[in-house]
Design a protein around this motif. Structure first.
Motif, PDB file in Angstrom:
ATOM      1  N   TRP A  18       0.863  -1.029  -0.023  1.00 37.99           N
ATOM      2  CA  TRP A  18      -0.029  -0.072   0.016  1.00 37.99           C
ATOM      3  C   TRP A  18       0.792   1.350  -0.101  1.00 37.99           C
ATOM      4  O   TRP A  18       0.545   2.270  -0.793  1.00 37.99           O
ATOM      5  CB  TRP A  18      -1.014   0.015   1.311  1.00 37.99           C
ATOM      6  CG  TRP A  18      -2.101  -1.141   1.138  1.00 37.99           C
ATOM      7  CD1 TRP A  18      -2.425  -1.751   0.159  1.00 37.99           C
ATOM      8  CD2 TRP A  18      -2.651  -1.608   2.391  1.00 37.99           C
ATOM      9  NE1 TRP A  18      -3.545  -2.571   0.503  1.00 37.99           N
ATOM     10  CE2 TRP A  18      -3.540  -2.647   1.741  1.00 37.99           C
ATOM     11  CE3 TRP A  18      -2.630  -1.163   3.854  1.00 37.99           C
ATOM     12  CZ2 TRP A  18      -4.485  -3.136   2.713  1.00 37.99           C
ATOM     13  CZ3 TRP A  18      -3.749  -1.590   4.642  1.00 37.99           C
ATOM     14  CH2 TRP A  18      -4.516  -2.715   4.050  1.00 37.99           C
ATOM     15  N   TYR A  29      -3.915  -1.093  -3.713  1.00 39.13           N
ATOM     16  CA  TYR A  29      -4.705  -0.124  -2.901  1.00 39.13           C
ATOM     17  C   TYR A  29      -5.464  -1.061  -1.865  1.00 39.13           C
ATOM     18  O   TYR A  29      -5.730  -1.955  -2.187  1.00 39.13           O
ATOM     19  CB  TYR A  29      -5.797   0.648  -3.768  1.00 39.13           C
ATOM     20  CG  TYR A  29      -5.135   1.668  -4.833  1.00 39.13           C
ATOM     21  CD1 TYR A  29      -4.735   2.802  -4.196  1.00 39.13           C
ATOM     22  CD2 TYR A  29      -5.073   1.578  -5.919  1.00 39.13           C
ATOM     23  CE1 TYR A  29      -4.266   3.969  -4.907  1.00 39.13           C
ATOM     24  CE2 TYR A  29      -4.583   2.488  -6.961  1.00 39.13           C
ATOM     25  CZ  TYR A  29      -4.291   3.851  -6.081  1.00 39.13           C
ATOM     26  OH  TYR A  29      -3.846   4.679  -7.068  1.00 39.13           O
ATOM     27  N   ASP A  54      -6.304  11.509  -4.352  1.00 41.79           N
ATOM     28  CA  ASP A  54      -5.941  10.362  -5.267  1.00 41.79           C
ATOM     29  C   ASP A  54      -7.212   9.920  -6.157  1.00 41.79           C
ATOM     30  O   ASP A  54      -7.937   9.004  -5.601  1.00 41.79           O
ATOM     31  CB  ASP A  54      -5.344   9.404  -4.197  1.00 41.79           C
ATOM     32  CG  ASP A  54      -4.492   8.279  -4.866  1.00 41.79           C
ATOM     33  OD1 ASP A  54      -4.823   8.005  -6.022  1.00 41.79           O
ATOM     34  OD2 ASP A  54      -4.002   7.646  -3.997  1.00 41.79           O
ATOM     35  N   MET A  97      -7.270   5.997  -6.492  1.00 37.57           N
ATOM     36  CA  MET A  97      -7.974   5.405  -5.381  1.00 37.57           C
ATOM     37  C   MET A  97      -9.459   5.568  -5.343  1.00 37.57           C
ATOM     38  O   MET A  97     -10.073   4.410  -5.049  1.00 37.57           O
ATOM     39  CB  MET A  97      -7.356   5.959  -4.068  1.00 37.57           C
ATOM     40  CG  MET A  97      -8.015   5.437  -2.877  1.00 37.57           C
ATOM     41  SD  MET A  97      -7.665   3.534  -2.627  1.00 37.57           S
ATOM     42  CE  MET A  97      -8.433   3.095  -1.135  1.00 37.57           C
TER      43      MET A  97
END
Length: 135
Positions: free
Chosen positions: A35, A41, A65, A68
């Motif tokens: 991570w 993720y 992000d 993400m």
């Protein structure tokens, strides 16, 4: 700033090692490393646990992000996945009804038998794929 950088900074600021974080949220140390390097993720439940552990808001962790956010949207899109599964079931049932209905016509033609078998195998494969993907 990307999530992996934020996670690494938050862990350092909290004075924790990767091993300690891993134990606290019940994952492996390698997972924490992945991570923090951006290789993978975390899932949403892990992000929540990390947010609690580091005492920072989810908003602070996730904003900025885009990758993400896309990952979370994709992994939590239940409605779309249910639609695909239902569509695959309906197509398979319809194909079985058609094959049973036209069984008398197909039995005399080897080409139609072959095409029917291929279509049946493909549609069943798609159905199984959707079921496996769901779980």
């Amino acid at each position: 700033m990307e999530l992996n950088t934020k996670l690494k900074e938050a862990r350092s600021h909290a004075g924790l090692t990767q091993e300690e974080v891993a134990e606290a949220i019940q994952v492996s140390r390698q997972t924490i490393s992945n991570w923090e390097t951006g290789k993978f993720y975390p899932d949403i439940l892990s992000v929540i646990k990390l947010s609690d552990l580091y005492a920072i808001s989810l908003d602070e962790l996730l904003k900025g992000d885009k990758k993400m956010i896309e990952h979370l949207e994709e992994s939590t899109d239940v409605v779309s996945s249910n639609r695909r599964l239902i569509a695959a079931v309906i197509v398979n049932v319809a194909l079985m009804i058609i094959l049973v209905t036209f069984n008398g016509l197909i039995s005399n033609n080897r080409l139609l038998i072959g095409i029917s078998a291929v279509i049946g195998i493909l549609s069943t494969g798609v159905l199984f794929y959707q079921i496996i993907k769901k779980f």
